[in-house]
Design a protein around this motif. Sequence first.
Motif, PDB file in Angstrom:
ATOM      1  N   MET A  15      44.043  -9.345  38.442  1.00  0.00           N
ATOM      2  CA  MET A  15      43.079  -8.346  38.886  1.00  0.00           C
ATOM      3  C   MET A  15      41.749  -8.550  38.157  1.00  0.00           C
ATOM      4  O   MET A  15      41.629  -8.250  36.969  1.00  0.00           O
ATOM      5  CB  MET A  15      43.622  -6.928  38.624  1.00  0.00           C
ATOM      6  N   ARG A  16      40.774  -9.077  38.888  1.00  0.00           N
ATOM      7  CA  ARG A  16      39.468  -9.351  38.293  1.00  0.00           C
ATOM      8  C   ARG A  16      38.560  -8.128  38.305  1.00  0.00           C
ATOM      9  O   ARG A  16      37.780  -7.906  37.395  1.00  0.00           O
ATOM     10  CB  ARG A  16      38.805 -10.501  39.046  1.00  0.00           C
ATOM     11  N   ASP A  17      38.656  -7.320  39.369  1.00  0.00           N
ATOM     12  CA  ASP A  17      37.799  -6.132  39.445  1.00  0.00           C
ATOM     13  C   ASP A  17      38.322  -5.235  40.556  1.00  0.00           C
ATOM     14  O   ASP A  17      39.081  -5.677  41.431  1.00  0.00           O
ATOM     15  CB  ASP A  17      36.346  -6.533  39.727  1.00  0.00           C
ATOM     16  N   LYS A  18      37.899  -3.969  40.545  1.00  0.00           N
ATOM     17  CA  LYS A  18      38.212  -3.013  41.602  1.00  0.00           C
ATOM     18  C   LYS A  18      36.956  -2.225  41.914  1.00  0.00           C
ATOM     19  O   LYS A  18      36.074  -2.064  41.062  1.00  0.00           O
ATOM     20  CB  LYS A  18      39.309  -2.033  41.159  1.00  0.00           C
ATOM     21  N   ARG A  19      36.876  -1.733  43.145  1.00  0.00           N
ATOM     22  CA  ARG A  19      35.764  -0.840  43.482  1.00  0.00           C
ATOM     23  C   ARG A  19      36.170   0.068  44.629  1.00  0.00           C
ATOM     24  O   ARG A  19      37.004  -0.292  45.466  1.00  0.00           O
ATOM     25  CB  ARG A  19      34.510  -1.628  43.858  1.00  0.00           C
ATOM     26  N   GLN A  20      35.561   1.232  44.655  1.00  0.00           N
ATOM     27  CA  GLN A  20      35.729   2.137  45.769  1.00  0.00           C
ATOM     28  C   GLN A  20      34.806   1.707  46.904  1.00  0.00           C
ATOM     29  O   GLN A  20      33.762   1.093  46.673  1.00  0.00           O
ATOM     30  CB  GLN A  20      35.385   3.574  45.352  1.00  0.00           C
ATOM     31  N   GLY A  21      35.178   2.031  48.146  1.00  0.00           N
ATOM     32  CA  GLY A  21      34.292   1.745  49.270  1.00  0.00           C
ATOM     33  C   GLY A  21      32.975   2.474  49.098  1.00  0.00           C
ATOM     34  O   GLY A  21      32.936   3.636  48.693  1.00  0.00           O
ATOM     35  N   GLU A  34      41.974  -2.694  50.816  1.00  0.00           N
ATOM     36  CA  GLU A  34      43.165  -1.853  50.808  1.00  0.00           C
ATOM     37  C   GLU A  34      43.810  -1.801  52.196  1.00  0.00           C
ATOM     38  O   GLU A  34      43.132  -1.605  53.200  1.00  0.00           O
ATOM     39  CB  GLU A  34      42.775  -0.438  50.380  1.00  0.00           C
ATOM     40  N   GLY A  35      45.127  -2.026  52.248  1.00  0.00           N
ATOM     41  CA  GLY A  35      45.850  -1.964  53.509  1.00  0.00           C
ATOM     42  C   GLY A  35      45.881  -3.251  54.295  1.00  0.00           C
ATOM     43  O   GLY A  35      46.515  -3.321  55.346  1.00  0.00           O
ATOM     44  N   SER A  36      45.226  -4.311  53.802  1.00  0.00           N
ATOM     45  CA  SER A  36      45.185  -5.572  54.553  1.00  0.00           C
ATOM     46  C   SER A  36      46.278  -6.548  54.125  1.00  0.00           C
ATOM     47  O   SER A  36      46.359  -7.648  54.661  1.00  0.00           O
ATOM     48  CB  SER A  36      43.816  -6.243  54.388  1.00  0.00           C
ATOM     49  N   VAL A  37      47.104  -6.167  53.151  1.00  0.00           N
ATOM     50  CA  VAL A  37      48.173  -7.043  52.661  1.00  0.00           C
ATOM     51  C   VAL A  37      49.506  -6.322  52.789  1.00  0.00           C
ATOM     52  O   VAL A  37      49.570  -5.128  53.083  1.00  0.00           O
ATOM     53  CB  VAL A  37      47.928  -7.461  51.194  1.00  0.00           C
ATOM     54  N   ALA A  38      50.577  -7.063  52.569  1.00  0.00           N
ATOM     55  CA  ALA A  38      51.927  -6.491  52.651  1.00  0.00           C
ATOM     56  C   ALA A  38      52.095  -5.384  51.606  1.00  0.00           C
ATOM     57  O   ALA A  38      51.443  -5.393  50.563  1.00  0.00           O
ATOM     58  CB  ALA A  38      52.961  -7.592  52.440  1.00  0.00           C
ATOM     59  N   PRO A  39      52.999  -4.416  51.874  1.00  0.00           N
ATOM     60  CA  PRO A  39      53.126  -3.235  51.000  1.00  0.00           C
ATOM     61  C   PRO A  39      53.361  -3.557  49.527  1.00  0.00           C
ATOM     62  O   PRO A  39      52.777  -2.907  48.655  1.00  0.00           O
ATOM     63  CB  PRO A  39      54.310  -2.491  51.619  1.00  0.00           C
ATOM     64  N   GLU A  94      34.545  -1.895  59.060  1.00  0.00           N
ATOM     65  CA  GLU A  94      35.583  -0.858  59.058  1.00  0.00           C
ATOM     66  C   GLU A  94      36.250  -0.751  57.690  1.00  0.00           C
ATOM     67  O   GLU A  94      36.677   0.336  57.275  1.00  0.00           O
ATOM     68  CB  GLU A  94      36.637  -1.176  60.125  1.00  0.00           C
ATOM     69  N   ALA A  95      36.338  -1.885  57.001  1.00  0.00           N
ATOM     70  CA  ALA A  95      37.010  -1.895  55.703  1.00  0.00           C
ATOM     71  C   ALA A  95      36.106  -1.437  54.564  1.00  0.00           C
ATOM     72  O   ALA A  95      36.593  -1.175  53.457  1.00  0.00           O
ATOM     73  CB  ALA A  95      37.520  -3.309  55.397  1.00  0.00           C
ATOM     74  N   ALA A  96      34.806  -1.326  54.838  1.00  0.00           N
ATOM     75  CA  ALA A  96      33.853  -1.091  53.752  1.00  0.00           C
ATOM     76  C   ALA A  96      34.026   0.263  53.086  1.00  0.00           C
ATOM     77  O   ALA A  96      33.578   0.467  51.960  1.00  0.00           O
ATOM     78  CB  ALA A  96      32.427  -1.231  54.278  1.00  0.00           C
ATOM     79  N   THR A  97      34.650   1.205  53.770  1.00  0.00           N
ATOM     80  CA  THR A  97      34.864   2.524  53.167  1.00  0.00           C
ATOM     81  C   THR A  97      36.160   2.592  52.366  1.00  0.00           C
ATOM     82  O   THR A  97      36.439   3.601  51.732  1.00  0.00           O
ATOM     83  CB  THR A  97      34.901   3.605  54.270  1.00  0.00           C
ATOM     84  N   LYS A  98      36.957   1.520  52.394  1.00  0.00           N
ATOM     85  CA  LYS A  98      38.259   1.527  51.720  1.00  0.00           C
ATOM     86  C   LYS A  98      38.148   0.914  50.321  1.00  0.00           C
ATOM     87  O   LYS A  98      37.204   0.210  49.999  1.00  0.00           O
ATOM     88  CB  LYS A  98      39.290   0.747  52.548  1.00  0.00           C
ATOM     89  N   ARG A  99      39.169   1.172  49.518  1.00  0.00           N
ATOM     90  CA  ARG A  99      39.236   0.607  48.177  1.00  0.00           C
ATOM     91  C   ARG A  99      39.362  -0.916  48.286  1.00  0.00           C
ATOM     92  O   ARG A  99      40.017  -1.434  49.196  1.00  0.00           O
ATOM     93  CB  ARG A  99      40.439   1.192  47.439  1.00  0.00           C
ATOM     94  N   GLN A 100      38.722  -1.620  47.346  1.00  0.00           N
ATOM     95  CA  GLN A 100      38.696  -3.081  47.397  1.00  0.00           C
ATOM     96  C   GLN A 100      39.048  -3.652  46.034  1.00  0.00           C
ATOM     97  O   GLN A 100      38.783  -3.047  44.992  1.00  0.00           O
ATOM     98  CB  GLN A 100      37.305  -3.556  47.838  1.00  0.00           C
ATOM     99  N   TYR A 101      39.647  -4.863  46.071  1.00  0.00           N
ATOM    100  CA  TYR A 101      40.175  -5.496  44.862  1.00  0.00           C
ATOM    101  C   TYR A 101      39.681  -6.945  44.807  1.00  0.00           C
ATOM    102  O   TYR A 101      39.863  -7.695  45.771  1.00  0.00           O
ATOM    103  CB  TYR A 101      41.696  -5.495  44.871  1.00  0.00           C
ATOM    104  N   LEU A 102      39.090  -7.319  43.700  1.00  0.00           N
ATOM    105  CA  LEU A 102      38.679  -8.704  43.500  1.00  0.00           C
ATOM    106  C   LEU A 102      39.836  -9.437  42.834  1.00  0.00           C
ATOM    107  O   LEU A 102      40.173  -9.167  41.675  1.00  0.00           O
ATOM    108  CB  LEU A 102      37.418  -8.776  42.636  1.00  0.00           C
ATOM    109  N   ILE A 103      40.439 -10.362  43.581  1.00  0.00           N
ATOM    110  CA  ILE A 103      41.755 -10.911  43.226  1.00  0.00           C
ATOM    111  C   ILE A 103      41.674 -12.407  42.917  1.00  0.00           C
ATOM    112  O   ILE A 103      41.005 -13.164  43.603  1.00  0.00           O
ATOM    113  CB  ILE A 103      42.738 -10.695  44.397  1.00  0.00           C
ATOM    114  N   GLY A 104      42.419 -12.798  41.883  1.00  0.00           N
ATOM    115  CA  GLY A 104      42.793 -14.191  41.707  1.00  0.00           C
ATOM    116  C   GLY A 104      44.252 -14.327  42.110  1.00  0.00           C
ATOM    117  O   GLY A 104      45.068 -13.445  41.795  1.00  0.00           O
ATOM    118  N   GLU A 105      44.600 -15.407  42.804  1.00  0.00           N
ATOM    119  CA  GLU A 105      45.972 -15.557  43.294  1.00  0.00           C
ATOM    120  C   GLU A 105      46.515 -16.940  42.973  1.00  0.00           C
ATOM    121  O   GLU A 105      45.796 -17.938  42.999  1.00  0.00           O
ATOM    122  CB  GLU A 105      46.044 -15.330  44.813  1.00  0.00           C
TER     123      GLU A 105
END
Length: 440
Positions: free
Chosen positions: A292-298, A258-263, A191-202
């Motif tokens: 922010m390591r990388d970003k991609r569109q779904g 996108e949308g899986s974390v707090a606002p 379901e999330a595969a069509t959403k924007r995604q972020y490769l994150i270091g935290e």
Amino acid sequence: MSALMAGNALAQAAPVRQDPPPGATAAGTLRPTPVRREPRMLDRADFQIADGVVAVVNDQIITGYDLRQRMLLIIAMSEVQPTAEDLAQIQRQALDGLIDDRLKAQEIARYEDLKVTEEEIDQEIGAMAAELRTSADAYLNLLAQVGIQPRTVREQVRVSIGWRRLVGGRFSSRARVSKAQIDQAMRQVEEAATKRQYLIGEIYLEAAQTQGGMQGAVNGAQQLIRQMIQGAPFQAVAQQFSDAPSAVRGGDAGWVVEGSVAPALQQAMDNLEVGQLSNPIVVEGGVYVIYMRDKRQGSATQLVTLRQIMIELPETASAEAVQAAADRLTALQPQLTCDDMLARAASETGLLGTDLGESDVQSIIPQFQQIATEAPDGAIAGPVRSPLGLHLVGVCGRRVGSAALPSRDEVESRLQRSQLSMLERRYIRDLRADALIETK
């Protein structure tokens, strides 16, 4: 599960663009294989720690010497260039780590089969050195140059190996995940595969574990950011200072949807460009720093599994023949399911059953596309006319497909690691609660 998933964010700050550390390219400020910085030599006056007992853990002492050694190790591993303010935070981190290691060692000692040999310690140190493209002897000599004794390294490695075995042996069965959990996770991934995604270091600093509470965590995060801007590698800093489960992976939180974390965390991710580091982001319970390591569109596509029963009819067939075929298929339709439609076709004269397999909805012949898009799973739809004949179409499965989607095995492994990490954190928390710990 990434620690980014926890808590409601209260506020967030603007991104900080890092200047490249020595030897780094402008685009790779915090790249996965950063240039190592040589730690500066610190003397006893830098630490201002007495030589006596600084803590007692179930009758086992921690001395000022032990504390200085652990602080030097943290500094060397994280590659920070500490100021006096940084040293106070490093001292708290070192003491907490020593207390945990004493508790772990005491627990390991209860099990004879967890004894770690000198050869195993040598192998682990060799692997650590290999990551830095050097030998074990050269690695230990480098640490010795800044005051870290080999026995300090060996003891920490001994505890690490034993604890890893203890946790794995004790909780491996409890960390197993069910088919239903994997199915649910796969659905969420699809379901999330069509959403924007972020490769994150935290990096996450828990307020309850930080002297000074929330303000102390904010101050600590700002100090870490300053060190990383000056060139300390994000992965090394996260591994030594982060309270998130991802710390063992150098802060790698993986791809966050996108949308899986707090606002406020979402806002920070939207605002950050690749290669940028956020300012402290205050959340309920602590403070985040995000890289922010990388970003991609779904990039997902809709895949559907179809089966059909067909009565062959040429395009020149008469209206009467088409109607007769339609009447036969319509009468048959309520009796069919995806599981039995092919067998039913094989048992009756004049019917042709075919498994059409899984296809991208966009690649299906136009006559079938509306059914593939709109019909629910398990539906037997039609009859539908095509140049080849008249068809009943079974929609026998639907999923989101993408080259970026993890496999089922990868999802299962990820769930198991998350479960094991949670059980491990609970284990050490319980050991702390049951222990007699006195700090001087």
